[in-house]
Design an enzyme around this catalytic site. Sequence first.
Site, PDB file in Angstrom:
ATOM      1  N   ASP A  10     -13.369  -4.375   4.792  1.00 21.17           N
ATOM      2  CA  ASP A  10     -12.610  -5.447   5.469  1.00 21.17           C
ATOM      3  C   ASP A  10     -12.000  -4.897   6.760  1.00 21.17           C
ATOM      4  OD1 ASP A  10      -9.283  -5.408   3.952  1.00 21.17           O
ATOM      5  OD2 ASP A  10     -10.749  -3.778   4.156  1.00 21.17           O
ATOM      6  N   ASP A  15     -11.224   1.132   7.663  1.00 17.50           N
ATOM      7  CA  ASP A  15     -12.589   0.731   7.284  1.00 17.50           C
ATOM      8  C   ASP A  15     -13.576   1.095   8.390  1.00 17.50           C
ATOM      9  OD1 ASP A  15     -10.544  -1.470   6.329  1.00 17.50           O
ATOM     10  OD2 ASP A  15     -12.210  -1.579   4.902  1.00 17.50           O
ATOM     11  N   ASN A  39      -7.919  -7.450   5.226  1.00 15.20           N
ATOM     12  CA  ASN A  39      -7.035  -7.117   6.358  1.00 15.20           C
ATOM     13  C   ASN A  39      -6.919  -8.287   7.338  1.00 15.20           C
ATOM     14  OD1 ASN A  39      -6.262  -4.446   5.736  1.00 15.20           O
ATOM     15  ND2 ASN A  39      -8.305  -3.721   6.339  1.00 15.20           N
ATOM     16  N   THR A 123     -14.068  -0.866   0.224  1.00 15.04           N
ATOM     17  CA  THR A 123     -12.831  -0.375   0.844  1.00 15.04           C
ATOM     18  C   THR A 123     -11.901  -1.530   1.216  1.00 15.04           C
ATOM     19  OG1 THR A 123     -13.873  -0.394   3.032  1.00 15.04           O
ATOM     20  CG2 THR A 123     -13.967   1.680   1.795  1.00 15.04           C
ATOM     21  N   PHE A 164      -2.592  -2.711  -1.675  1.00 11.43           N
ATOM     22  CA  PHE A 164      -3.092  -3.918  -1.004  1.00 11.43           C
ATOM     23  C   PHE A 164      -4.441  -4.402  -1.571  1.00 11.43           C
ATOM     24  CE2 PHE A 164      -3.402  -6.850   2.524  1.00 11.43           C
ATOM     25  CZ  PHE A 164      -4.764  -6.933   2.808  1.00 11.43           C
ATOM     26  N   ASN A 165      -5.461  -3.560  -1.594  1.00  7.03           N
ATOM     27  CA  ASN A 165      -6.813  -4.015  -1.953  1.00  7.03           C
ATOM     28  C   ASN A 165      -6.864  -4.627  -3.350  1.00  7.03           C
ATOM     29  OD1 ASN A 165      -7.922  -3.252   0.469  1.00  7.03           O
ATOM     30  ND2 ASN A 165      -8.591  -1.237  -0.264  1.00  7.03           N
ATOM     31  N   HIS A 243      -7.010   6.078   4.269  1.00  3.63           N
ATOM     32  CA  HIS A 243      -7.297   5.438   2.985  1.00  3.63           C
ATOM     33  C   HIS A 243      -8.809   5.279   2.734  1.00  3.63           C
ATOM     34  CE1 HIS A 243      -3.052   4.436   2.630  1.00  3.63           C
ATOM     35  NE2 HIS A 243      -3.082   3.778   3.763  1.00  3.63           N
ATOM     36  N   ASP A 244      -9.464   4.441   3.508  1.00  6.09           N
ATOM     37  CA  ASP A 244     -10.861   4.065   3.217  1.00  6.09           C
ATOM     38  C   ASP A 244     -11.830   5.216   3.431  1.00  6.09           C
ATOM     39  OD1 ASP A 244     -10.315   0.779   4.648  1.00  6.09           O
ATOM     40  OD2 ASP A 244      -9.985   1.535   2.623  1.00  6.09           O
TER      41      ASP A 244
END
Length: 314
Positions: A10, A15, A39, A123, A164-165, A243-244
Amino acid sequence: MSKAVILDCDPGHDDAIAIMLALASDSLDVRLITVSAGNSSIEKTTLNAMKVVSFLGKEVEVAAGAIKPLRREVQPDIETHGESGLDGPELPAPSFLLSSRTALEAQAAVLRESEEKVTIIPTGPLTNVALLLSAHPELTDKIERIVLMGGACFGGNWLPDAEFNIMIDPEAADIVFRSGVPITMCGLDVTLKAQIFPDEFEIFRKMTNKTGPLVAELLDFFHKSTTPPFMAEEGHEEGAHMHDICAVAWAIAPELFVTKNLNVQIETEGRLTLGCTVVDYNNVFGLSPNADVCFDIDRKGFLQLLIDNISTLL
Ligand code: RIB
Ligand code: CA
């Protein structure tokens, strides 16, 4: 032998860098990129994914996924990623057309036609992966592993105990974690340690290709938007949390990570804990493990992996 993978993302600044790493790595054979709403809206995240692939001069099918979570509404993270979902650097318009197939159609076709099992690397929210597992149970055994960025054993970022995800589509995450497909969970426990610091942004800015400086620009924006002012004031400046990129890095070099095989359940009804990944660290429930949960990372090795791969791109 490179590993067949499908990215589901996203974009989103992290990402975007994760896509770059995946497309640069000789260890991965990216068969398809599908896009989720997270996102930002599906229109914006899809456009962003296409812009990144175009910028790299790569030819990979990009297919748009669900316009919203299974039961809930999209909650764009404008504060972190901006109105476009990829604010900061200006990327040229895509040079290719969006796939005529939906994410579900394209994912199913790639799994069906692949001679070897395929690793899925989500992700963003898990909506598209949950739909795939629900619509095509006959293809589950063609999935090697789901290596996802999401959740946390301890803490959260969208709620005190939810990341979040997962929190954007907890019902989807529940389907994925109950699926029986092998899972690697790159949650906040590891991604908050996978930091790149502002002085290290310069390594990318100084690269002689065009992608290195773009990574630096993405990091500039993403870092500013994710460092709480109180942290900067106190001089305790965190780096940018990759993160991703962790999920893609695990698929390339799992030896950089420390994981524990644990049972993970998803809270889908909590008033204060909706979207919590309940990681049974002490095996209180006595349920069988369903995920390899990442807890630590060789940060220097992670950074070097990113540098080595980004430097090979246009
Ligand atoms: O919590 C971090 C996750 O939320 C990352 O995937 C980031 O891109 C956002 O989607
Ligand atoms: Ca993301």
